[in-house]
Design a protein around this motif. Structure first.
Motif, short mmCIF file in Angstrom:
data_model
loop_
_atom_site.label_atom_id
_atom_site.label_comp_id
_atom_site.label_asym_id
_atom_site.label_seq_id
_atom_site.Cartn_x
_atom_site.Cartn_y
_atom_site.Cartn_z
N SER A 52 -0.59 2.52 -13.26
CA SER A 52 0.32 3.09 -12.26
C SER A 52 1.71 3.38 -12.81
O SER A 52 2.31 2.55 -13.50
N LYS A 55 7.45 4.46 -9.95
CA LYS A 55 7.98 4.78 -8.63
C LYS A 55 6.95 5.31 -7.65
O LYS A 55 7.18 5.28 -6.44
N THR A 56 5.84 5.79 -8.14
CA THR A 56 4.90 6.46 -7.24
C THR A 56 3.55 5.76 -7.11
O THR A 56 2.83 5.98 -6.15
N LYS A 58 1.19 6.57 -8.87
CA LYS A 58 0.22 7.57 -9.31
C LYS A 58 -0.29 7.22 -10.71
O LYS A 58 0.28 6.41 -11.43
N ASP A 290 5.62 -3.83 -3.02
CA ASP A 290 6.85 -3.05 -2.97
C ASP A 290 7.90 -3.79 -2.14
O ASP A 290 7.58 -4.56 -1.24
N ASN A 301 13.67 2.83 -5.87
CA ASN A 301 12.69 2.01 -6.58
C ASN A 301 11.80 1.28 -5.57
O ASN A 301 12.28 0.72 -4.59
N LYS A 302 10.50 1.26 -5.84
CA LYS A 302 9.57 0.56 -4.97
C LYS A 302 9.25 -0.85 -5.47
O LYS A 302 8.92 -1.73 -4.69
N GLY A 380 0.28 3.01 -3.58
CA GLY A 380 0.28 4.37 -4.12
C GLY A 380 -1.01 4.77 -4.77
O GLY A 380 -1.23 5.95 -5.08
N TYR A 381 -1.90 3.82 -4.99
CA TYR A 381 -3.21 4.11 -5.59
C TYR A 381 -4.34 3.58 -4.71
O TYR A 381 -5.16 4.35 -4.20
#
Length: 535
Positions: A52, A55-56, A58, A290, A301-302, A380-381
């Motif tokens: 991952s 920040k995302t 992804k 997060d 920032n997460k 995020g995933y």
């Protein structure tokens, strides 16, 4: 004269021998490290080609964002790790499933926003009412002392009723009353949109969810610590830390929640060993979850940075955090890492190393079962996802160097976190009450005998959606079927099954078993979502 010498020798032997019954060994200690929102793919031991971005969440294959976990790697290789451990897709139902050993068909915690109501129809049905024998109760019945640390995710409940002897919580927003010691909080803006929050440190509006900090300058609560006042009524069940002048003098921007948790856990372990009591540590770390970055409130920032650590090949060193500033403008002086999942996983590796050092110092390493796992997939995933096993595939490492494990390294087995309660109960030497239904199955015999496999299928749920997988097929929450007979490089890109005539008889047989037998057993969300109503 010889017989007298023999008697003297026998008496001396008895006096010098610990008071343990014949054939009885000391009960193993248990340390359960239960991390937050960490997919199996985030640990290098799982060999994923993807992990991952900071920040995302992804996908990335950039090695600068892949965690380095020398301690967890060693534990996995010297102990063992399971290739396919399943949780639920999000926090609350996983914790309910693991603590109770049951699925939501009984305890009614279906999803974070889908918690069954109590018999009066007004409140969430507490787990200690739907399932009055859980991890804490098993430990109590077996003569263990126990501590519950970190995040609980238990709403509208009395935390004392889970049967843990002590607690040190970094609770999030659901434990009352309000902690007076920190202004690192986000509170709902009156008249604002659903996500409008006021950052009490700066007074500015941000888009997030309500929360106090559980990382820097954290909100920390104590339950039944010897230094804390005796809890009073239901609204006075905890003591906010720091609660002494000495602790308040040391508390500040540099105080890091995961460190506070571990300090109290180690204090608990010291006292347990001094009292010659077996101990159970249920450590629900926030690391991986997060949280608003109060040190960098404008950065988005997460996963806020952690204290800087360094591995020299045999040991960790930690840089003491130095943070200065106020009102949202802070200087970390190079003592805090960058944000991201990799930073959190690496700090967990450091804390796991501290656990092993502490157990060795106490002379308990060879008599302790250490388990490392997580509650659901990465934010995020996988978190909230019912696509294939993105939300349910979590790491699972077992380390117990002195407890006679018969397996080592990679184990291509299926297990579910519902298996945790019956497993730990067996390790503790205690059984559930007669007639008490458990959905999980103990995997202790798999770990300690020549048993070749553990179970044939694992099951999960997200509200009314059902997910299930076996050795050959997986059905996800979209009712799509996947061929899981081989593990892809990224751990998730399974071939979808669209033509059942093109797969094996074993694939079709497993599908039929799931559809006709297994899933109907637990499919009562539409008819029995809530607790049975009082007359």
């Amino acid at each position: 004269m010889k017989w007298l010498l023999s008697v003297v020798a026998l008496v001396a032997c008895l006096l010098l021998t610990p008071a343990v019954h014949a054939g009885e060994k000391a009960k193993p200690n248990i340390v359960l490290i239960f991390t937050d929102d960490i997919s199996a793919r985030e640990l290098p031991i799982y060999g994923s080609s993807k992990w991952s971005l900071p920040k995302t969440g992804k996908d990335t294959s950039d090695t600068q964002f892949r965690a380095d976990t020398p301690v967890l790697d060693r534990m996995a290789n010297e102990g063992l790790w399971a290739t396919n451990a399943w949780s639920n897709t999000v926090c609350s139902p996983t914790r309910a499933m693991m603590m109770t050993g049951r699925y939501a068909s009984i305890h009614k915690w279906w999803n974070n926003g889908d918690l069954g109501k109590s018999p009066d129809g007004n409140w969430v049905w507490p787990l200690y009412e739907s399932s009055p024998w859980q991890l804490g109760h098993a430990a109590r019945d077996a003569g263990y002392v126990s501590i519950w640390a970190g995040k609980t995710q238990m709403k509208q409940v009395d935390h004392r009723k889970f049967a843990f002897d002590e607690g040190v919580f970094t609770p999030g927003s659901y434990l009352y009353p309000d902690n007076p010691h920190t202004d690192f909080k986000l509170v709902k803006k009156k008249g604002g949109d659903k996500k409008d929050q006021i950052n009490l440190d700066t007074g500015k509006t941000v888009q997030s969810y309500s929360q106090p900090s559980w990382y820097w300058k954290p909100s920390v609560a104590l339950l039944n610590h010897p230094s804390a006042p005796e809890p009073g009524g239901e609204k006075e069940q905890i003591t906010w830390w720091p609660h002494t002048p000495e602790a308040q003098a040391e508390y500040g921007l540099h105080t890091y929640g995961p460190d506070v948790e571990l300090d109290f856990i180690f204090d608990f372990m010291d006292r347990a060993v001094a009292d010659d009591k077996p101990f159970f540590v249920y450590h629900c770390s926030h690391l991986g979850h997060d949280g608003f970055d109060f040190l960098h409130p404008e950065a988005g920032n997460k996963l806020p940075g952690t204290p800087v650590i360094e591995w020299d090949g045999s040991a960790y060193t930690r840089t003491e955090p130095k943070i200065t500033g106020d009102n949202g403008v802070y200087d970390t002086h190079g003592t805090v890492t960058g944000p991201g999942m990799y930073s959190h996983v690496e700090y967990l590796d450091y804390q796991t190393w501290l656990y092993l050092q502490k157990l060795e110092e106490l002379g308990q390493l060879d008599n302790t079962l250490v388990i490392f796992t997580s509650d659901n997939g990465t934010w995020g995933y996988g978190k909230h996802s019912h696509d294939r096993q993105k939300g349910t595939h979590v790491p699972f490492i077992v380390y117990a160097p002195g407890l006679g494990l018969t397996k080592q390294g990679k184990q291509d087995v299926l297990l579910t976190l519902a298996d945790m309660l019956p497993t730990l109960a067996e390790v503790m030497g205690v059984e559930p009450p007669e007639g008490y239904e458990l959905h999980g199955e103990s995997f202790w015999s798999f770990l300690t005998t020549d048993q070749a496999d553990h179970r044939d299928w694992v099951y999960s749920y997200k509200g009314a959606l059902q997910l299930i997988r076996g050795k050959h097929v997986l059905k996800d929450g979209y009712d799509k079927w996947w061929d899981v007979s081989e593990i892809p490089d990224d751990l998730i890109s399974f071939p979808q099954i669209k033509d059942w005539s093109k797969v094996s008889d074993a694939h079709r047989a497993e599908r039929d078993l799931f559809v006709n037998d297994i899933m109907p057993r637990y499919d009562n969300h539409a008819t029995e979502r809530d607790a049975p109503r009082n007359p």
